[in-house]
Design a protein around this motif. Structure first.
Motif, short mmCIF file in Angstrom:
data_model
loop_
_atom_site.label_atom_id
_atom_site.label_comp_id
_atom_site.label_asym_id
_atom_site.label_seq_id
_atom_site.Cartn_x
_atom_site.Cartn_y
_atom_site.Cartn_z
N SER A 8 -2.41 -7.02 9.31
CA SER A 8 -3.58 -6.62 8.66
C SER A 8 -4.47 -5.77 9.57
O SER A 8 -4.33 -5.34 10.57
N ALA A 52 -0.79 -8.28 -0.12
CA ALA A 52 0.38 -7.20 -0.12
C ALA A 52 1.42 -7.33 -0.85
O ALA A 52 2.00 -6.14 -1.10
N LEU A 76 -5.94 -2.86 5.41
CA LEU A 76 -4.53 -3.07 5.06
C LEU A 76 -4.33 -4.43 5.14
O LEU A 76 -4.50 -5.20 6.07
N GLU A 78 -0.23 -6.26 4.97
CA GLU A 78 1.17 -5.74 5.00
C GLU A 78 2.11 -7.02 5.43
O GLU A 78 1.80 -7.53 6.22
N GLU A 80 6.39 -7.99 5.77
CA GLU A 80 7.63 -8.16 5.79
C GLU A 80 8.28 -9.31 5.16
O GLU A 80 8.19 -10.26 5.82
N ARG A 89 9.28 -4.59 2.84
CA ARG A 89 7.90 -4.32 3.29
C ARG A 89 7.09 -4.12 2.06
O ARG A 89 7.41 -2.99 1.40
N SER A 90 5.95 -4.91 1.95
CA SER A 90 5.08 -4.58 0.53
C SER A 90 3.88 -4.36 1.38
O SER A 90 3.48 -5.17 2.32
N SER A 91 2.73 -3.59 1.03
CA SER A 91 1.61 -3.34 1.60
C SER A 91 0.54 -2.92 0.43
O SER A 91 0.90 -2.52 -0.80
N SER A 93 -3.48 -1.28 0.30
CA SER A 93 -4.49 -0.64 1.42
C SER A 93 -5.69 -0.06 0.55
O SER A 93 -5.46 0.06 -0.95
#
Length: 226
Positions: A8, A52, A76, A78, A80, A89-91, A93
């Motif tokens: 983050s 995320a 952010l 994020e 995994e 991986r998802s994010s 922002s």
């Protein structure tokens, strides 16, 4: 689903960059606790995970822009994670105008990536949660009822309706296939039973048959019974 890493930037009390690599941190262990005084960021870690993955958090009914730490211009969330041996991986922002702490919030961004193929699966804000649901089998509501129970909601699963719990357990354990098998068996049984009844009616309605016809009908009946 297995959470592998959480990262983050400027989320609530976790101002600045923050990261937990669970594979290194746990070192093979399967149980851990998040402890600390009030306001230290324990629940924020859970917010980072849900935001995320789904662009939402159970603690905020509105869009999660308010997760951004005060006096900062960007943030952010994020994660995994691994599902069925594949790593993603998802994010999520967000930025303020001109990256200034007093700037207006801009349109948030989301992205989900297949890390094994290094391929972006989706990058539209509204579509990433749908892809997440397809991958994990859990939408946001089911996720927070099973994987990420929010503070004060530990009994949410127990209080869920029986049909909701059944569907939730199927998605968590991956046992939907057995429900499909059960339905297929029932449909096959019903059809075969109907075939037997039709054959018995046909046999009973014939007064005179030569031996060849009798053998043919009897064989069809036995096949349906089998």
């Amino acid at each position: 689903m297995k959470i592998l890493k959480v990262k983050s930037l400027n989320i609530n009390s976790l101002k600045g960059e923050f990261e937990i690599n669970f594979e290194e941190f746990l070192n093979g262990e399967s149980l851990f606790a998040i402890t600390g005084p009030t306001g230290s960021g324990k629940s924020t870690i859970l917010d980072v995970i849900t935001c995320a993955l789904y662009g939402r958090t159970p603690r905020l009914s509105s869009p999660p822009n308010e997760l951004m730490s005060r006096h900062t211009g960007e943030c952010l969330c994020e994660v995994e994670f691994e599902v069925k041996g594949k790593v993603y991986r998802s994010s999520w922002s967000q930025k303020r105008a001109r990256n200034k702490a007093d700037g207006n919030f801009q349109t948030a961004k989301m992205e989900i990536v297949d890390l094994e193929e290094n391929k972006i699966l989706e990058s539209k804000l509204r579509e990433v949660p749908k892809v997440m649901e397809e991958i994990s089998g859990l939408d946001f509501d089911r996720f927070i009822q099973s994987m990420m129970l929010a503070q004060g909601s530990f009994d949410a699963f127990l209080k869920a309706k029986e049909t909701e719990r059944s569907t939730l357990l199927e998605n968590i354990t991956g046992t939907q296939i057995y429900k499909l098998i059960s339905q297929e068996i029932y449909e096959t049984y019903s059809q075969k039973k109907k075939d037997i009844e039709n054959e018995e009616i046909a046999l009973g309605s014939i007064e005179l048959l030569d031996k060849e016809k009798v053998d043919e009908k009897s064989k069809a009946l036995e096949e349906s019974k089998a």
